[in-house]
Enzyme design. Sequence first.
Site, mmCIF file in Angstrom:
data_model
loop_
_atom_site.group_PDB
_atom_site.id
_atom_site.type_symbol
_atom_site.label_atom_id
_atom_site.label_comp_id
_atom_site.label_asym_id
_atom_site.label_seq_id
_atom_site.Cartn_x
_atom_site.Cartn_y
_atom_site.Cartn_z
ATOM 1 N N GLU A 157 -40.212 0.178 -10.404
ATOM 2 C CA GLU A 157 -41.777 0.114 -10.953
ATOM 3 C C GLU A 157 -42.086 -0.966 -11.527
ATOM 4 O OE1 GLU A 157 -44.754 0.983 -14.232
ATOM 5 O OE2 GLU A 157 -42.777 0.246 -14.360
ATOM 6 N N ASP A 217 -45.150 7.816 -18.587
ATOM 7 C CA ASP A 217 -44.465 6.588 -18.784
ATOM 8 C C ASP A 217 -44.732 6.315 -20.298
ATOM 9 O OD1 ASP A 217 -43.807 3.702 -18.467
ATOM 10 O OD2 ASP A 217 -44.590 3.548 -16.704
#
Length: 360
Positions: free
Chosen positions: A213, A236
Amino acid sequence: MANNEQLKMLKELTDARSIPGDEKEAREVMKKWITPYADKVYNDHLGSLIAEKTGDENGPKIMVAGHLDEVGFMVTRIDDKGFVYFQTVGGWWNQVMLAQRVTVLTKKGDVTGIIGSKPPHILSAEARKKPVEIKDMFIDIGATSKEEAAEFGVKPGDSVVPYFEFTPLKNEKLLLAKAWDNRIGCAIAIEVLRRLDGEKHPNRVYGVATAQEEVGLRGAKTSAHTIEPDIGFGVDVGIAGDTPGVSAKEADSKIGDGPQIVLYDASMVSHKGLRDLVIETADKHNIPYQYTSMPGGGTDSGSIHVTASGVPTLSITIATRYIHTHAAILHQDDFEHAAQLIVEVIKQLDKDTVEQITFA
């Protein structure tokens, strides 16, 4: 999950060393903790882990994704004196790097090092005022030559990770650890599947831990392509604005005040229909939440929402202090509330509801 077991999970996840492209350690921990609650666990070809749990096999597919990787470094060369030069992997701010302990992960085992630079005592007064540039830093592993560094097992391509151990602070709700970005997202995916264990839900849920990511939302692309979800949640960390010197205009979220609903970031505009459902659900169940926007960052949602013909997607984040450094702080209640909120939303996501919110 009892609190001590939850802390054990969070410790194992954050202590794992996994930079982009080398996520195996964190993936193994993720697999260990999520497998008991999944019907099926598998990987995509980039290294993302997918844990599938079926409520209704004909129901929509719901993807809950955190990412496995953490910001770190990669060895690029070793000079004749045994000093190690490196490439950042993921975003680093040069001011947080110097004099920090790191671990080089070699085939022969772990090698401890420290990030160094030319000492300030021999710099000009003008040079001392400027932060040292990353290109002028190196890692000292205590080797005296290129040959000795090779004997230690260090070679170009090796992963280098910040060294830090998971530590609850004196206020035990506040947890200090490396790699909260984004092992907390992985933990939320585990907790969502755990809370759905034995519960009825009108869909198929995919707890996902994505690879790479930090270098471009890459594993989210491949895992979303594999799953083909109908709804996506990127989980997140987000920016906490509750430290000295930060104005409400810059960042107004506080740790402990609930998960953040991301309205907008550089990778996506949140899906209005899904966002409305999430906020209505939070209000109904008295789950605290905060709004946030991040014009300068993005999450896995950025890749998920443009998969195939498009996926209604929302980022739900945990306000965290000091991200992209050796250690960050977050609040345990935010973790609990994020998992609770996502579970309550999932229970409502039958075929008709998904269809309604898709075109809301």
